[in-house]
Design an enzyme around this catalytic site. Structure first.
Site, PDB file in Angstrom:
ATOM      1  N   ASP A   1      -5.814  -3.879  12.465  1.00  0.00           N
ATOM      2  CA  ASP A   1      -5.312  -3.568  11.136  1.00  0.00           C
ATOM      3  C   ASP A   1      -4.249  -2.479  11.143  1.00  0.00           C
ATOM      4  OD1 ASP A   1      -6.715  -1.267  11.580  1.00  0.00           O
ATOM      5  OD2 ASP A   1      -8.246  -1.613  10.051  1.00  0.00           O
TER       6      ASP A   1
ATOM      7  N   CYS B   1      33.464  -9.969  26.806  1.00  0.00           N
ATOM      8  CA  CYS B   1      32.646 -10.731  27.745  1.00  0.00           C
ATOM      9  C   CYS B   1      31.531  -9.844  28.271  1.00  0.00           C
ATOM     10  CB  CYS B   1      33.486 -11.286  28.901  1.00  0.00           C
ATOM     11  SG  CYS B   1      34.041 -10.044  30.071  1.00  0.00           S
TER      12      CYS B   1
ATOM     13  N   ASP C   1      -7.073   0.921  15.029  1.00  0.00           N
ATOM     14  CA  ASP C   1      -6.879   0.164  16.267  1.00  0.00           C
ATOM     15  C   ASP C   1      -5.641   0.606  17.038  1.00  0.00           C
ATOM     16  OD1 ASP C   1      -9.112  -1.625  16.003  1.00  0.00           O
ATOM     17  OD2 ASP C   1      -8.014  -2.609  14.388  1.00  0.00           O
TER      18      ASP C   1
ATOM     19  N   CYS D   1      32.118  -6.438  29.995  1.00  0.00           N
ATOM     20  CA  CYS D   1      32.443  -5.277  29.160  1.00  0.00           C
ATOM     21  C   CYS D   1      31.191  -4.466  28.852  1.00  0.00           C
ATOM     22  CB  CYS D   1      33.092  -5.726  27.854  1.00  0.00           C
ATOM     23  SG  CYS D   1      34.671  -6.565  28.034  1.00  0.00           S
TER      24      CYS D   1
ATOM     25  N   ASP E   1      -9.742  -7.326  16.139  1.00  0.00           N
ATOM     26  CA  ASP E   1     -10.654  -6.535  15.324  1.00  0.00           C
ATOM     27  C   ASP E   1     -11.315  -7.470  14.318  1.00  0.00           C
ATOM     28  OD1 ASP E   1     -11.874  -4.254  14.200  1.00  0.00           O
ATOM     29  OD2 ASP E   1     -10.327  -4.197  12.648  1.00  0.00           O
TER      30      ASP E   1
END
Length: 767
Positions: A644, A25, A648, A28, A445
């Site tokens: 790309d 559960c 960038d 835990c 871009d």
């Protein structure tokens, strides 16, 4: 060091993944995280309940995996270190197979529980069944004793894991779902047994057993666990479907013979034969042959890509009608496909911010529920209602189990990330999935993102006295051996027009200016108008066309045959076919779209005009792109950067969501929060929709999980009993608790119906 290198270095040797067994559960999760965090040198520990996966990030080199395994063991659980993505996948397979086996085992226990519970319920509600004679005196006591005996198999066989789990939790001084079930049913059984063996201890007629609550609660909870195990039994399906794309055998070329060998025997440098219709075994480079290759498994694009000698191919893609001979360049865990599996597996196991809040709540939830149950018992016992006190306390304990809380978020995240992978979108972390839904500004871009990233012929006109076919044949043949992007564009265009190219002789390239070759005995010049003029060609017939081409921010490529101007081409980087409709839908939904490029203003504005007049930032450096993103965020915008994945990198790192376009390249997989494997901007829109769908699904799950507790606990405690006589039976509480997890699992699985190509731009209905 650039951002990509920094991220790659941070990810390497700074994280250990462990498969954890024994968690049942959400509470835990907190126990295991505390145990891992207690190890010296651990910077962060995150545990995914659904995947049974722990990720431990540490600073420096002082942490060793055995110490982490030992810490988990001392907390009462089992752990195993996962070495790599392939190991993680195999572990996920084993776990899913174990869940299927567990489903069968739990279903068998449910049948035994139901077999015993039916007569127990019948005895417990004997007086409510019309037509049956009343139970009195010794007959009634005998039936109660029979009921108690029938409850024993339910208690000690069907529900034994609850008690062993509760005892283990007690030994490690913590509590979990087993604590609530074990304490609740154990208290009900003890009360009922005392009521049967020593009824004189209770005033009046309050000493009545309710063994039916014990039998039914345990049986229903086991049924809920069985249904939950079945529903979760294929959680590694996305990883399986990706990894299973690799064939089990490959055809290896050795000298003059070809042998079929297991893929495990293939090494980098081996020569492989890929027959028509077969999958490419590993990443490689085409040595001979030409064929169309279906890369939809990688990019989501249905149009095959033609591969010829020198081209790279990716493992898992499907060869078309031709025969390819290729050299294996990367095998096993080093392939692009394995890299994708690794990142999908990591993203599915990551914990988004909302889950951290849920786990924090769950860590306090069980102790608070036990306290509420004790207060409930004390209040009703003090009011002279001992049997009601037990019933109410048991109902509180049973209905409050936090199983569903542990499933609410990770299951939706896992399904959404797996669905994204099938659409060619690799989401690297759950936080990016959560943030993408709020994006209201997108910076893109130009080259390679909004455009195809390679020049194409967009205009062609022969001079007077030359036919189009003659122009195409001369120019295409002359530059067929050139490596210049504009020359390649001219050659591709000529072939696309149905031109049969001739053999070119005496080829010579003039970098930055043009090329020269002899075709059919005539000297052909291809290059800039100034290049032709410098070699004595009269370019006046081409001047007006060249000026129009240059004014449109395109590159003029002039052609001369035998010393005379033969014609001119206009070459430009073309806009992606889906860029305009995608950006139009984004703008209509309120997203600000900005193009940021280092190209000249005229070229940028020409592309922007084709895209509907988006805002343009031209001649900006990578650092200036990042500054623009910072300014947008300072204005309260949630910004996505689409680039790309190479130059960038600063902007991708600065954005709230960095999206790398790379056509499946390794750089794209290593940069940004999200990688679009295909060449389509449609993936950006799909990402936003999927993010919104996943968020709605998580909210629905959390509301459903908490509703059982928020509404059920007060009713179970008896707050409505005095005014309305309404008291929640432990049996109903058990049914509600058991099916709360099933409800969450069923709702999360609705995400599997996500169909990005069929939904309107305004949002994604989940019903």
């Amino acid at each position: 060091m650039n951002t990509t290198d920094m991220r790659t270095k941070e990810e390497a040797n700074q994280e250990v993944r462990l498969r954890v067994r024994g968690m049942n559960c959400a509470s835990c999760v907190a126990t295991v995280e505390r145990a891992l965090a207690s190890v010296d040198g651990v910077a962060e520990a995150q545990v995914n309940f659904l995947e049974a996966l722990a990720r431990v990030r540490f600073a420096g080199s002082g942490v060793v995996p055995p110490a982490l395994v030992r810490a988990v063991g001392e907390a009462g659980y089992e752990a195993r270190v996962l070495e790599d993505a392939l190991d993680a996948l195999e572990s996920a397979r084993v776990r899913d197979d174990a869940r299927i086996a567990e489903y069968g085992k739990l279903l068998g226990r449910f049948r035994i529980g139901a077999l015993c519970a039916v007569p127990v319920v019948l005895i417990g509600h004997w007086d409510m069944i019309p037509g049956l004679p009343p139970l009195e005196g010794e007959v009634r006591m005998a039936m109660w004793r029979l009921s108690g005996l029938l409850t024993l198999p339910v208690l000690f066989y069907v529900g034994r894991d609850f008690f062993t789990g509760a005892w283990a939790a007690l030994k490690r001084r913590t509590s979990n779902m087993d604590t609530l079930i074990g304490l609740g049913t154990g208290m009900a059984w003890l009360y009922s047994t005392v009521a049967v063996m020593a009824p004189g201890l209770f005033p009046g007629d309050t000493g009545r057993p309710f063994y039916e609550a014990v039998a039914v609660v345990i049986t229903l909870v086991v049924l809920g666990q069985a249904l939950e195990a079945r529903a979760k039994g294929r959680t590694a399906q996305a990883l399986r479907s990706l990894f299973d794309l690799t064939p089990k055998t490959a055809d290896r070329v050795s000298g003059d013979r070809t042998e079929t060998v297991p893929v495990a025997e293939i090494r980098a440098g081996d020569v492989l034969l890929v027959r028509p219709g077969s999958r490419v075994p590993f990443d490689g480079r085409v040595l001979s042959g030409e064929s169309d290759v279906d890369e939809s498994m990688l990019t989501g694009e249905s149009v095959p890509v033609v591969k010829s000698p020198g081209d790279a191919v990716t493992g898992g893609t499907v060869n078309g009608t031709g025969v390819l001979t290729l050299e294996a360049t990367r095998t096993g865990a080093d392939t692009v496909l394995a890299d994708i599996v690794r990142m999908v597996e990591k993203a599915q196991g990551a914990k988004p911010p909302v889950q951290k809040v849920v786990d924090a709540i769950a860590s306090y939830f069980v102790p608070v529920v036990i306290l509420v149950a004790l207060v409930t018992f004390g209040v009703w016992y003090g009011a002279g209602e001992p049997r009601l006190a037990v019933v109410a306390a048991v109902s509180v304990l049973v209905i409050a189990c936090p199983c569903a809380l542990g499933l609410a978020t990770p299951l939706s995240v896992m399904i959404a990330i797996g669905k994204a992978a099938r659409c060619g979108i690799i989401i690297r972390n759950g936080e990016a999935l959560q943030k993408a839904r709020r994006v209201d500004a997108v910076v893109l871009d130009k080259t390679g993102t909004l455009t195809r990233g390679r020049p194409e012929v967009v205009y062609a006109a022969p001079s007077e006295g030359f036919a189009k076919g003659e122009l195409f044949r001369a120019a295409g043949s002359a530059v067929s051996a050139s490596e210049h992007p504009a020359a390649k564009a001219v050659a591709r265009y000529a072939v696309a027009q149905g031109t049969v190219l001739k053999r070119a002789e005496d080829f010579a390239a003039y970098p930055g200016r043009g090329a020269s070759a002899v075709v059919d005995g005539k000297r052909v010049l291809v290059g800039s108008p100034s290049f032709l003029a410098a070699l004595g060609v009269d370019t006046r017939p081409l001047r007006s066309s060249a000026d129009r081409i240059a004014a449109a921010a395109r590159t003029p490529v002039a052609v001369a045959v035998g010393g005379s101007a033969a014609g001119i081409f206009g070459v430009a980087d073309t806009v992606r076919h889906d860029a305009l409709p995608t950006l139009s839908r984004l703008r209509r939904s309120g997203v600000e779209v900005v193009m940021a490029t280092g190209d000249a203003k005229s070229a940028a504005e020409n592309i922007a005009a084709q895209l509907g007049g988006i805002r343009v930032l031209a001649q900006v450096s990578p650092e200036e792109k990042a500054r623009e993103i910072r300014e947008l965020r300072a204005r309260g915008r949630t910004v996505a950067m689409v680039g790309d994945g190479i130059n960038d990198a600063p902007a991708l790192a600065e954005a709230d969501v960095g999206i790398a376009m790379g056509g499946g390249t390794e750089v794209a997989l290593r940069t940004g929060d999200v990688a679009l494997l295909g060449d389509s901007l449609r993936g950006v829109e799909v990402l936003f929709r999927l993010s919104r769908a996943a968020h709605r699904n998580i909210v629905q799950n959390l509301i459903g999980a908490f509703a059982y507790n928020v509404i059920g606990i007060p009713v179970a405690a008896g707050v409505l009993y005095t005014s309305f006589g309404l008291l929640l039976s432990p049996m109903i509480a058990g049914a509600a608790m058991a099916f709360s997890s099933v409800t969450v699992v069923a709702n999360a699985n609705r995400l599997r119906r996500f169909r990005p190509d069929l939904e309107p731009a305004g949002g994604l209905p989940l019903s």
